[in-house]
Scaffold this motif. Structure first.
Motif, PDB file in Angstrom:
ATOM      1  N   TYR A 137      36.150  43.830  43.636  1.00  0.00           N
ATOM      2  CA  TYR A 137      35.787  44.423  42.712  1.00  0.00           C
ATOM      3  C   TYR A 137      34.389  44.353  42.273  1.00  0.00           C
ATOM      4  O   TYR A 137      32.923  45.268  41.313  1.00  0.00           O
ATOM      5  CB  TYR A 137      36.098  43.802  41.235  1.00  0.00           C
TER       6      TYR A 137
ATOM      7  N   GLN B  55      33.935  50.945  32.765  1.00  0.00           N
ATOM      8  CA  GLN B  55      35.346  50.774  31.658  1.00  0.00           C
ATOM      9  C   GLN B  55      36.336  50.422  32.366  1.00  0.00           C
ATOM     10  O   GLN B  55      37.421  49.592  32.591  1.00  0.00           O
ATOM     11  CB  GLN B  55      34.716  51.733  31.120  1.00  0.00           C
ATOM     12  N   GLN B  56      36.278  51.370  32.986  1.00  0.00           N
ATOM     13  CA  GLN B  56      37.315  51.574  34.227  1.00  0.00           C
ATOM     14  C   GLN B  56      37.652  50.318  34.725  1.00  0.00           C
ATOM     15  O   GLN B  56      38.915  49.652  35.297  1.00  0.00           O
ATOM     16  CB  GLN B  56      37.509  53.178  34.801  1.00  0.00           C
TER      17      GLN B  56
ATOM     18  N   LYS C  69      36.873  47.398  34.643  1.00  0.00           N
ATOM     19  CA  LYS C  69      37.076  46.739  33.814  1.00  0.00           C
ATOM     20  C   LYS C  69      38.654  46.036  33.636  1.00  0.00           C
ATOM     21  O   LYS C  69      39.053  45.482  33.835  1.00  0.00           O
ATOM     22  CB  LYS C  69      36.252  46.703  32.969  1.00  0.00           C
ATOM     23  N   LYS C  70      38.830  47.259  32.934  1.00  0.00           N
ATOM     24  CA  LYS C  70      40.668  47.330  33.151  1.00  0.00           C
ATOM     25  C   LYS C  70      41.068  47.005  34.432  1.00  0.00           C
ATOM     26  O   LYS C  70      41.461  46.395  34.623  1.00  0.00           O
ATOM     27  CB  LYS C  70      41.125  49.034  32.592  1.00  0.00           C
ATOM     28  N   GLU C  71      40.848  47.787  35.202  1.00  0.00           N
ATOM     29  CA  GLU C  71      41.292  47.820  36.647  1.00  0.00           C
ATOM     30  C   GLU C  71      41.683  45.369  36.983  1.00  0.00           C
ATOM     31  O   GLU C  71      42.474  44.951  37.947  1.00  0.00           O
ATOM     32  CB  GLU C  71      41.141  48.234  38.109  1.00  0.00           C
TER      33      GLU C  71
ATOM     34  N   TRP D 144      40.915  43.081  35.021  1.00  0.00           N
ATOM     35  CA  TRP D 144      41.720  42.343  34.292  1.00  0.00           C
ATOM     36  C   TRP D 144      43.187  42.740  34.382  1.00  0.00           C
ATOM     37  O   TRP D 144      44.410  42.071  34.149  1.00  0.00           O
ATOM     38  CB  TRP D 144      41.535  42.617  32.752  1.00  0.00           C
ATOM     39  N   SER D 145      43.631  43.540  35.346  1.00  0.00           N
ATOM     40  CA  SER D 145      44.880  43.533  36.054  1.00  0.00           C
ATOM     41  C   SER D 145      45.727  43.597  36.968  1.00  0.00           C
ATOM     42  O   SER D 145      46.480  43.433  37.089  1.00  0.00           O
ATOM     43  CB  SER D 145      45.425  45.416  35.085  1.00  0.00           C
ATOM     44  N   ASN D 146      44.483  43.297  37.834  1.00  0.00           N
ATOM     45  CA  ASN D 146      44.771  43.359  39.303  1.00  0.00           C
ATOM     46  C   ASN D 146      44.303  42.651  40.391  1.00  0.00           C
ATOM     47  O   ASN D 146      44.071  42.706  41.822  1.00  0.00           O
ATOM     48  CB  ASN D 146      44.742  44.928  39.590  1.00  0.00           C
TER      49      ASN D 146
ATOM     50  N   GLU E 279      30.623  43.102  32.318  1.00  0.00           N
ATOM     51  CA  GLU E 279      30.526  43.497  30.608  1.00  0.00           C
ATOM     52  C   GLU E 279      29.116  43.123  30.863  1.00  0.00           C
ATOM     53  O   GLU E 279      28.334  43.956  30.152  1.00  0.00           O
ATOM     54  CB  GLU E 279      30.829  41.744  30.382  1.00  0.00           C
TER      55      GLU E 279
ATOM     56  N   ASN F   7      34.883  44.805  23.674  1.00  0.00           N
ATOM     57  CA  ASN F   7      34.856  46.380  23.873  1.00  0.00           C
ATOM     58  C   ASN F   7      34.606  47.516  23.142  1.00  0.00           C
ATOM     59  O   ASN F   7      34.491  48.160  22.385  1.00  0.00           O
ATOM     60  CB  ASN F   7      36.246  46.458  24.035  1.00  0.00           C
TER      61      ASN F   7
END
Lengths: 645, 250
Positions: free
Chosen positions: A509, A538-539, A541-543, A545-547, A572, A622
């Motif tokens: 990441y 932003q994308q 960041k989502k990845e 925190w999920s993977n 961030e 966010n």
């Protein structure tokens, strides 16, 4: 929010002297009743901790490394500026001030920069007294060399290891105070949160990196001396551990972050070699004193060199383009860093770059060796040449060096007033962690100067003013709810990181974030690219925190967990940098927006609309950040288009 | 290239450690040694195993953080270089590489390849400084220091405190590290006031930390990434003897 810079009134040269007299003092017998936390033990942190302890304050110093001596200031090579005018070549405090303001492309505060120039002379005195072995002439007096963006020789140096020697000086002063019992040292300890109550900084939450224990530390004032955030780019010349976490978490508690998009891309670094690359190595700017920067005039010659069909030494003089000397005859190879970097990018974009990747230019010492002899060059740059040879496996005495720009320094940082206090009372930021002195571009040999100026000669005066105002009773015990809640918050975050249990390592990441930042928020930027980058971050960041995959647990030495927390903060910050770069519709210093350039490709400032410090407030998870402006007032210099031609 | 690694794995200071074998393919000769370990760690993490803990920071040979004992040599086969400056081109395709932490009683293992070197900090705290408070310094050019003296001081002062000297020494002696600091300050005019007490205190602290005695084999200097000369040990011995004979302090 009204940003009060607290720049004192009066003539420029008298501001600091008058201000010092106006500051409140703490009685010598009372100083030990005040506790001060210093986070980071680089030049700013070590010098501040030592100097405050000498005054009698009770200091706690923290660093994530195993020893304070390892802070990244140690890697600075070239030197430290000071307006000593030992060379009789026309230097003065005002000239150092002027060069720094101009070099920063008129985006720094006059008052701060003049103070920096004033105290620069005392820094050299202090360091010499500590036993720092600066280079000397045969007569025994101090030697100087010149650096980019200046036409005088005001840079003091210790071979190519100036940062090391200055840091070891500050470290020795700090060690003396540790032995005296005035400084309590916490190594392998990372700050993970700031504790704020009644609007004042009250202490910090740390993680012991060996045991994983989360701890609270209370104090009357907290000093963040935590360096820059260049590692947001993943590849940079920063040390692997350099991170933004302390500053970023303070930002989330209300400390404004100023000019985050102002990053410095250093022109003379060893080029990238492969995907596995973990960091980039800087070759000191001092090399540009004797090295000449060039690429082949014709694309065809560059191609042959890239394919290994031709050696650079085979190329005739008239077939070479010494592009800096050609475009900037008066400064030549010694133009400021931003200008040198951008020009290297331009010639490489034209297809004239060298090395296998095409992303490199030559830095050639053949003429200097012919003129001064190899011995002289060896004495000046021996260790740098050795370092180059170790990494590239090529002898720079015979073949020209290959260099390419790399992220090196961040001018932006926590917003501070003239006293170095952030927008949270009792929280200070020193050195690279603050934003105040370098504007949109830092001149070479000025980072060491600023770190030590803040630590040795500014904070010992200004922190006393705050402490005398609040009184020694105004301190929170570590069992107060504010500390316990903060500890619980940090425990939760650690649990969350460990429980995601995805498939992708943290570094991946980080690498992706770095590429986004380098491509869209690096040496040149466009509104279109920045907008795209924002979506990509932003994308990401989502990845994340999920993977993300974090192995091990929290109650032990866990380097993956450390990295995960830092990368989460970098993601961030990356978004904020993009916002800042999008907001600043002008080009200045290290911030180059392609839409705002002159016909011959130089940066075009917009003083009417952007002569301000962009200080961003955290808007919440966010949520968009909130912009506050501090207008820059220039009373002593005339704003002109920067020209090094 | 392909390498076969034998890496020291130890959960913490209270647990016994052992060498564990790992095979790695597709290693580029241009990779640094630490980047090769990064590749190994990424593979381990993907498999859900714990990565190898190791100290590293600047990755350009100056911070002194990296500290691996590679194939029986501190910082590996190169001379005058730290582990982070070592590249895979120093090895051959198919090589077996043994990687251990520094081994010394005064440097207890924290985890895997990571050791505790705070003993060095305590040695410096015992006297490795000139006592001068901020603000009380005279003008920097007040004292002329002959260039040869300044150079001699710099030769010693460039020690990065990595501990390779201790790791390379069969006695785990810290003489080269301590001598570099004593020597740096003994030759400079600024260091004169505390010259004797510094030598005495630093040597006493070095002994208290449990470092071994010096039998002058010279392994420390050979393995020192900054090639610090044995001359400094000779100078420290003289400083120490002189201080003891005329001691006004201890």
């Amino acid at each position: 929010m009204e940003l009060e810079s607290k720049i004192p009134a009066g003539p420029l040269a008298e501001k600091w002297t008058r201000h010092k007299f106006g500051l409140k003092l703490v009685n010598p017998a009372n100083k030990r009743k005040y506790e001060i936390i210093v986070v980071g033990t680089g030049l700013a942190g070590a010098s501040a901790a030592a100097s405050l302890a000498e005054l009698g304050y009770s200091v706690k110093a923290f660093c994530f490394q195993d020893s304070p001596r390892r802070a990244h200031s140690i890697a600075a090579q070239g030197g430290i500026n000071a307006a000593k005018n030992y060379q009789n070549d026309g230097d003065s405090v005002f000239r150092l001030f002027y060069d720094t303001i101009k070099g920063g492309d008129y985006r720094a505060r006059e008052g701060n920069v003049h103070r920096l120039a004033e105290v620069s002379v005392s820094i050299i005195d202090q360091c010499v007294a500590q036993g720092v072995p600066f280079a000397r002439e045969y007569g025994g007096l101090l030697a100087n060399r010149s650096f980019g963006g200046a036409q005088v020789s005001r840079t003091f140096y210790a071979r190519g290891q100036t940062g090391q020697q200055l840091l070891l000086g500050a470290y020795s002063a700090l060690s003396r105070q540790v032995a005296n019992g005035k400084v309590k040292l916490f190594t392998r300890t990372e700050m993970l949160d700031l504790v704020v109550e009644d609007g004042k900084a009250r202490g910090i939450i740390t993680r012991n990196l060996v045991t994983g224990k989360i701890e609270s530390h209370s104090a009357h004032a907290v000093l963040l001396c935590t360096g820059g955030y260049g590692n947001v780019f993943y590849l940079s010349t920063n040390a692997m551990g350099s991170n933004v976490t302390a500053a970023w978490r303070a930002h989330k508690h209300g400390a404004l972050f100023a000019n985050p998009c102002f990053t410095q891309i250093h022109p003379t670094c060893i080029p990238v070699k492969g995907d596995y690359q973990s960091k980039l190595t800087l070759m000191s700017e001092s090399l540009r004193n004797d090295g000449r920067v060039w690429v082949p005039k014709r694309k065809e010659d560059s191609e042959k060199i890239r394919k290994g069909q031709m050696k650079p030494t085979d190329l005739k003089e008239e077939d070479r383009d010494y592009f800096l000397e050609r475009r900037y005859p008066s400064f030549g190879n010694l133009v400021p860093r931003d200008v040198a970097s951008r020009n290297a990018k331009t010639v490489c974009d034209e297809g004239r770059g060298v090395s296998k990747t095409g992303l490199a230019v030559y830095l050639d010492f053949a003429d200097a060796i012919k003129r001064d002899g190899q011995k002289t060059i060896e004495a000046k740059y021996g260790n740098l040449f050795e370092m180059y040879e170790k990494i590239v496996d090529d002898n720079p005495y015979e073949m020209p060096m290959m260099i390419y720009p790399a992220v090196h320094y961040t001018m932006g940082g926590l917003w501070v007033d003239y006293n170095l206090m952030t927008t949270i009372p009792g929280l200070y930021a020193l050195g690279e962690a603050n934003f105040s002195d370098h504007g949109a571009n830092r001149l070479g040999a000025s980072a060491l100067m600023q770190g030590l100026a803040d630590g040795y000669f500014v904070i010992p005066y200004t922190v006393g003013d705050y402490l005398a105002t609040i009184g020694s009773a105004d301190k929170l015990p570590v069992d107060a709810p504010a500390f316990k809640q903060a500890e619980a918050r940090i425990q939760d975050q650690i649990k969350q990181l460990l429980s995601i249990n995805g498939t992708t390592p943290v570094d991946e990441y980080h690498r992706k974030l770095g590429l986004i930042m380098w491509d869209y928020c690096g040496m040149s930027r466009t509104a279109e690219g920045l907008t795209k980058a924002k979506g990509m971050i932003q994308q990401l960041k989502k990845e994340f925190w999920s993977n993300v995959k974090v192995t091990g647990d929290g109650e032990e030495m866990n380097q993956t967990l450390e990295a995960a927390g830092r990368v989460a903060d970098f993601i961030e910050l990356g978004e904020l940098m993009v916002d800042d770069a999008l907001n600043r519709n002008e080009s200045c210093g290290g911030h180059f927006r392609e839409e705002y350039s002159t016909e011959d490709g130089e940066a075009k400032r917009d003083d009417e609309n952007y002569a301000y410090v962009a200080a961003w407030g955290y808007g919440g998870l966010n949520q968009p950040s909130v912009l506050h402006k501090e207008e820059l007032v220039f009373e002593n210099v005339k704003l002109t288009q920067r020209s090094y031609k | 290239m392909k390498v076969n690694l034998k890496v020291w794995r130890q959960k913490n200071n209270n647990t016994a450690g052992k060498l564990v074998e790992y095979g790695l393919d597709n290693i580029s000769p241009d990779m640094s040694f630490l980047e090769m370990i990064d590749v190994l760690n990424a593979e381990l993490i993907r498999k859900g195993d714990e990565p190898v803990a190791f100290d590293h920071d600047c990755r350009e040979g100056i911070c002194g953080m990296c500290s691996m004992y590679i194939n029986g040599r501190a910082h590996g086969p190169q001379t005058g270089a730290t582990t982070c400056q070592l590249h895979m081109r120093s090895f051959n395709d198919g090589d077996t590489i043994v990687v251990e932490p520094w081994r010394a009683r005064a440097f207890p293992v924290i985890k895997d390849l990571m050791v505790d070197r705070t003993a060095f900090d305590r040695v410096v705290q015992s006297g490795g400084y000139v006592s001068v408070n901020t603000g009380s310094a005279p003008d920097a050019n007040e004292i002329a220091i002959p260039r040869t003296i300044a150079d001699e001081a710099m030769d010693a002062a460039q020690c990065i405190g990595c501990g390779a000297c201790v790791a390379a020494c069969k006695n785990a002696s810290a003489m080269l590290f301590v001598a570099a600091k004593v020597s740096h300050m003994a030759v400079l005019p600024q260091g004169q006031a505390e010259r004797k007490i510094r030598a005495e205190r630093m040597v006493a602290q070095m002994d208290a930390e449990g470092f071994g005695a010096c039998s002058f084999t010279g392994a420390c200097s050979v393995e020192c990434p900054k090639s610090i000369s044995l001359d400094h040990i000779a100078r420290m011995n003289r400083e120490y003897l002189g201080a003891k004979l005329t001691s006004e302090n201890v």
